[in-house]
Design a protein around this motif. Structure first.
Motif, PDB file in Angstrom:
ATOM      1  N   ILE A  38       0.862  -1.183   0.000  1.00  0.00           N
ATOM      2  CA  ILE A  38       0.000   0.000   0.000  1.00  0.00           C
ATOM      3  C   ILE A  38       0.895   1.228   0.000  1.00  0.00           C
ATOM      4  CG2 ILE A  38      -1.750   1.307   1.271  1.00  0.00           C
ATOM      5  CD1 ILE A  38      -2.611  -1.446   2.462  1.00  0.00           C
ATOM      6  N   GLU A  39       0.684   2.113  -0.987  1.00  0.00           N
ATOM      7  CA  GLU A  39       1.512   3.324  -1.070  1.00  0.00           C
ATOM      8  C   GLU A  39       0.894   4.441  -0.236  1.00  0.00           C
ATOM      9  OE1 GLU A  39       3.642   6.337  -4.252  1.00  0.00           O
ATOM     10  OE2 GLU A  39       2.340   4.763  -5.010  1.00  0.00           O
ATOM     11  N   ILE A  40       1.740   5.048   0.589  1.00  0.00           N
ATOM     12  CA  ILE A  40       1.313   6.136   1.461  1.00  0.00           C
ATOM     13  C   ILE A  40       2.148   7.355   1.097  1.00  0.00           C
ATOM     14  CG2 ILE A  40       1.072   6.909   3.842  1.00  0.00           C
ATOM     15  CD1 ILE A  40       1.303   3.849   4.555  1.00  0.00           C
ATOM     16  N   LYS A  41       1.475   8.466   0.786  1.00  0.00           N
ATOM     17  CA  LYS A  41       2.171   9.703   0.431  1.00  0.00           C
ATOM     18  C   LYS A  41       1.974  10.725   1.544  1.00  0.00           C
ATOM     19  CE  LYS A  41       1.859   8.994  -4.500  1.00  0.00           C
ATOM     20  NZ  LYS A  41       1.539   9.568  -5.792  1.00  0.00           N
ATOM     21  N   SER A  42       3.020  11.525   1.757  1.00  0.00           N
ATOM     22  CA  SER A  42       2.966  12.540   2.806  1.00  0.00           C
ATOM     23  C   SER A  42       3.772  13.759   2.388  1.00  0.00           C
ATOM     24  CB  SER A  42       3.543  11.980   4.112  1.00  0.00           C
ATOM     25  OG  SER A  42       3.681  12.998   5.077  1.00  0.00           O
ATOM     26  N   HIS A  43       3.350  14.918   2.871  1.00  0.00           N
ATOM     27  CA  HIS A  43       4.099  16.148   2.637  1.00  0.00           C
ATOM     28  C   HIS A  43       5.284  16.261   3.597  1.00  0.00           C
ATOM     29  CE1 HIS A  43       1.142  17.610  -0.178  1.00  0.00           C
ATOM     30  NE2 HIS A  43       0.193  17.336   0.699  1.00  0.00           N
ATOM     31  N   LEU A  44       5.339  15.409   4.613  1.00  0.00           N
ATOM     32  CA  LEU A  44       6.461  15.411   5.547  1.00  0.00           C
ATOM     33  C   LEU A  44       7.708  14.935   4.820  1.00  0.00           C
ATOM     34  CD1 LEU A  44       4.720  13.860   8.676  1.00  0.00           C
ATOM     35  CD2 LEU A  44       4.977  16.270   8.086  1.00  0.00           C
ATOM     36  N   ILE A  45       8.872  15.318   5.326  1.00  0.00           N
ATOM     37  CA  ILE A  45      10.117  14.929   4.670  1.00  0.00           C
ATOM     38  C   ILE A  45      11.024  14.206   5.649  1.00  0.00           C
ATOM     39  CG2 ILE A  45      10.023  16.771   2.948  1.00  0.00           C
ATOM     40  CD1 ILE A  45      12.076  18.301   4.572  1.00  0.00           C
ATOM     41  N   GLY A  46      11.914  13.407   5.110  1.00  0.00           N
ATOM     42  CA  GLY A  46      12.925  12.748   5.914  1.00  0.00           C
ATOM     43  C   GLY A  46      12.604  11.297   6.220  1.00  0.00           C
ATOM     44  N   THR A  47      13.651  10.504   6.283  1.00  0.00           N
ATOM     45  CA  THR A  47      13.509   9.076   6.564  1.00  0.00           C
ATOM     46  C   THR A  47      12.854   8.840   7.919  1.00  0.00           C
ATOM     47  OG1 THR A  47      15.463   8.660   5.218  1.00  0.00           O
ATOM     48  CG2 THR A  47      14.774   6.900   6.689  1.00  0.00           C
ATOM     49  N   PHE A  48      13.183   9.649   8.912  1.00  0.00           N
ATOM     50  CA  PHE A  48      12.586   9.477  10.239  1.00  0.00           C
ATOM     51  C   PHE A  48      11.073   9.624  10.180  1.00  0.00           C
ATOM     52  CE2 PHE A  48      13.467  13.965   9.905  1.00  0.00           C
ATOM     53  CZ  PHE A  48      12.389  14.582  10.520  1.00  0.00           C
ATOM     54  N   ASN A  49      10.567  10.502   9.304  1.00  0.00           N
ATOM     55  CA  ASN A  49       9.121  10.644   9.153  1.00  0.00           C
ATOM     56  C   ASN A  49       8.518   9.436   8.433  1.00  0.00           C
ATOM     57  OD1 ASN A  49       8.157  12.992  10.477  1.00  0.00           O
ATOM     58  ND2 ASN A  49       9.194  14.252   8.951  1.00  0.00           N
ATOM     59  N   ALA A  50       9.285   8.818   7.552  1.00  0.00           N
ATOM     60  CA  ALA A  50       8.811   7.575   6.909  1.00  0.00           C
ATOM     61  C   ALA A  50       8.592   6.492   7.959  1.00  0.00           C
ATOM     62  CB  ALA A  50       9.808   7.121   5.845  1.00  0.00           C
ATOM     63  N   TYR A  51       9.507   6.400   8.911  1.00  0.00           N
ATOM     64  CA  TYR A  51       9.354   5.429  10.002  1.00  0.00           C
ATOM     65  C   TYR A  51       8.100   5.752  10.828  1.00  0.00           C
ATOM     66  CZ  TYR A  51      14.297   4.285   9.071  1.00  0.00           C
ATOM     67  OH  TYR A  51      15.481   3.931   8.494  1.00  0.00           O
ATOM     68  N   ASN A  52       7.947   7.018  11.170  1.00  0.00           N
ATOM     69  CA  ASN A  52       6.790   7.427  11.978  1.00  0.00           C
ATOM     70  C   ASN A  52       5.476   7.164  11.255  1.00  0.00           C
ATOM     71  OD1 ASN A  52       8.514   8.331  13.983  1.00  0.00           O
ATOM     72  ND2 ASN A  52       8.490  10.447  13.276  1.00  0.00           N
ATOM     73  N   ILE A  53       5.429   7.481   9.962  1.00  0.00           N
ATOM     74  CA  ILE A  53       4.217   7.278   9.175  1.00  0.00           C
ATOM     75  C   ILE A  53       3.886   5.789   9.084  1.00  0.00           C
ATOM     76  CG2 ILE A  53       3.368   7.359   6.780  1.00  0.00           C
ATOM     77  CD1 ILE A  53       4.672  10.171   6.659  1.00  0.00           C
ATOM     78  N   SER A  54       4.903   4.981   8.892  1.00  0.00           N
ATOM     79  CA  SER A  54       4.688   3.532   8.803  1.00  0.00           C
ATOM     80  C   SER A  54       4.083   2.988  10.085  1.00  0.00           C
ATOM     81  CB  SER A  54       6.013   2.822   8.509  1.00  0.00           C
ATOM     82  OG  SER A  54       6.540   3.263   7.287  1.00  0.00           O
ATOM     83  N   GLN A  55       4.618   3.428  11.210  1.00  0.00           N
ATOM     84  CA  GLN A  55       4.089   2.970  12.494  1.00  0.00           C
ATOM     85  C   GLN A  55       2.662   3.476  12.710  1.00  0.00           C
ATOM     86  OE1 GLN A  55       7.202   4.430  15.024  1.00  0.00           O
ATOM     87  NE2 GLN A  55       8.550   2.710  14.567  1.00  0.00           N
ATOM     88  N   ALA A  56       2.418   4.733  12.365  1.00  0.00           N
ATOM     89  CA  ALA A  56       1.067   5.286  12.514  1.00  0.00           C
ATOM     90  C   ALA A  56       0.072   4.537  11.631  1.00  0.00           C
ATOM     91  CB  ALA A  56       1.077   6.774  12.162  1.00  0.00           C
ATOM     92  N   PHE A  57       0.499   4.200  10.422  1.00  0.00           N
ATOM     93  CA  PHE A  57      -0.363   3.452   9.508  1.00  0.00           C
ATOM     94  C   PHE A  57      -0.779   2.118  10.125  1.00  0.00           C
ATOM     95  CE2 PHE A  57      -0.983   0.275   6.210  1.00  0.00           C
ATOM     96  CZ  PHE A  57      -1.927   0.883   5.397  1.00  0.00           C
ATOM     97  N   LEU A  58       0.193   1.366  10.630  1.00  0.00           N
ATOM     98  CA  LEU A  58      -0.105   0.050  11.209  1.00  0.00           C
ATOM     99  C   LEU A  58      -0.976   0.163  12.459  1.00  0.00           C
ATOM    100  CD1 LEU A  58       3.306  -1.764  10.693  1.00  0.00           C
ATOM    101  CD2 LEU A  58       1.165  -2.113   9.423  1.00  0.00           C
ATOM    102  N   ILE A  59      -0.747   1.177  13.269  1.00  0.00           N
ATOM    103  CA  ILE A  59      -1.569   1.381  14.465  1.00  0.00           C
ATOM    104  C   ILE A  59      -3.016   1.661  14.069  1.00  0.00           C
ATOM    105  CG2 ILE A  59      -2.029   2.969  16.389  1.00  0.00           C
ATOM    106  CD1 ILE A  59       1.102   3.235  16.609  1.00  0.00           C
ATOM    107  N   CYS A  60      -3.196   2.570  13.114  1.00  0.00           N
ATOM    108  CA  CYS A  60      -4.558   2.907  12.672  1.00  0.00           C
ATOM    109  C   CYS A  60      -5.243   1.710  12.018  1.00  0.00           C
ATOM    110  CB  CYS A  60      -4.524   4.096  11.709  1.00  0.00           C
ATOM    111  SG  CYS A  60      -4.083   5.645  12.508  1.00  0.00           S
ATOM    112  N   GLN A  61      -4.475   0.932  11.273  1.00  0.00           N
ATOM    113  CA  GLN A  61      -5.019  -0.275  10.649  1.00  0.00           C
ATOM    114  C   GLN A  61      -5.478  -1.266  11.733  1.00  0.00           C
ATOM    115  OE1 GLN A  61      -2.316  -2.577   8.114  1.00  0.00           O
ATOM    116  NE2 GLN A  61      -3.663  -2.065   6.385  1.00  0.00           N
ATOM    117  N   ALA A  62      -4.680  -1.423  12.767  1.00  0.00           N
ATOM    118  CA  ALA A  62      -5.029  -2.333  13.867  1.00  0.00           C
ATOM    119  C   ALA A  62      -6.268  -1.843  14.622  1.00  0.00           C
ATOM    120  CB  ALA A  62      -3.849  -2.470  14.830  1.00  0.00           C
TER     121      ALA A  62
END
Length: 188
Positions: A38-62
């Motif tokens: 699943i592709e997730i796009k964000s206006h946030l920048i940086g690898t650290f934000n990719a990690y945060n977004i990934s975790q937020a995605f899985l939490i919301c999915q759960a």
């Protein structure tokens, strides 16, 4: 982590950028992450934000939200004010990308500048404007200079809430951290 989760009755979700997640793009205009196809796009920048977004995605999915709902929400997130915050300029292609971050420690400044160094294009330069607050740990001032020198092409050292200290003394403390001041301008 297995010790932490051993006595936990909750469902454990994991994300790994070597396994079920991939950073597709990382640029000054935002990031794109692929999690479980699943592709997730964000206006946030940086690898650290990719990690945060990934975790937020899985939490919301759960929690039962649909992937579409989560992706829409993440796409609309602007991020915290003053944290890798892009300044919106008009659409002219000749204008610089301006990022504001209130990094006030050597570690924070290094995280910001190394992220920008990673995502800039070959022809983009990094101009760093920073200062150090007064009545705070003065030993971090030259460290911040050395970090700025490592990542930025041009550096502007300026005042940043001097409190009861002389702002010129703070700037002088910072300037001691540079090995070469050819690309450094100080402005009190």
């Amino acid at each position: 982590s297995s010790l932490i989760t051993a006595d936990c009755d909750a469902t454990i979700q994991s994300v790994s950028f070597n396994d079920n997640a991939k950073l597709i793009s990382n640029s000054p205009s935002g990031i794109s992450v692929l999690i479980n196809d699943i592709e997730i796009k964000s206006h946030l920048i940086g690898t650290f934000n990719a990690y945060n977004i990934s975790q937020a995605f899985l939490i919301c999915q759960a929690l039962g939200f649909s992937s579409e709902q989560i992706c829409d929400a993440i796409k609309s997130v602007k991020g915290a004010a003053g944290r890798m915050e892009a300044v919106e300029l008009d659409d002219s292609t000749n204008l610089p990308v301006v990022i504001v971050d209130y990094a006030h420690t050597p570690d924070a400044l290094e995280n910001v500048l190394s992220t920008l160094a990673d995502i800039r294009s070959k022809d983009q330069k990094i101009y760093c404007v920073f200062g150090a607050g007064g009545d705070r740990d003065s030993s971090k001032r030259p460290k911040m200079a050395a970090i700025a020198e490592s990542f930025a092409d041009e550096i502007f050292v300026t005042s940043d809430n001097p409190r009861t200290e002389n702002p010129d003394v703070i700037i002088a403390d910072i300037l001691h951290g540079f090995t070469n001041t050819d690309h450094v301008i100080s402005i009190t």
